[in-house]
Design a protein around this motif. Sequence first.
Motif: not given
Length: 254
Positions: A46-71
Amino acid sequence: MTAVLTADAVTKQFAKDDEAIVALREFDLDIEEGSFVTLLGRSGCGKSTLLNMLAGLTAPSTGRVRYRDRTLSGPDTSIGYLTQHDTLMPGRDVLRNVEMPLEIKGVPAAERRRVAAELIERVGLGGFEKHYPRELSGGMRRRASLARMLAGAPETLLMDEPFGALDAQLRTELQEELLRLWQGSGQTVVFVTHDIEEALLLGDRVVVLGKLGRILLDRKIGLSRPRSADESRVDPEFVALHRELSASLKGDAS
């Protein structure tokens, strides 16, 4: 230190043949500002999947990714992403490829040429400004891609096994080049790899991922910098860390 990038209970699943395939499950991670974090794991963890979510390219199915405290709801110009694959524009020479992020931002032509030319020199491609991607070696294309990512002056760099397809000597050269460019920049780096030695040579923190993105080990790396591959291989601390990371990966496979 302040967490600049955070994954909060992130799960990602994909639909395949009417079946839900889970790539990551309830994954949590904090990335501290200015750090160099290597994500180490086998293929399919799941490394590449995670990186795609950290980049904002794909959205998580549940949960959220935050960059500087904003979704993070989409790509952000503060986050640069260097993928495994060559994404240089074939119809543009090196200079115009590196200029692209500045062009998108609306930077005047003279200024973007100046910045691009400086970066091309910094990554060791001086004299190749007018060459097209098809005229460059694999290593040179990687250097051009790195320069293009840096041209946008991102605060955070995401890198998905960017040197994996290169031979050992060239990979070492580009690892050293990346560290030289990063040190003192204040930028945050998240670097994905399946290679234990690469993870240790680059990172000041190594996060070992197992199946479904389970964190097997989260290890601070206190090895002094700069780190030489040849010298590190005979350093007792490096060898002990290599064994620890290897054992962690093997434990997940058993």
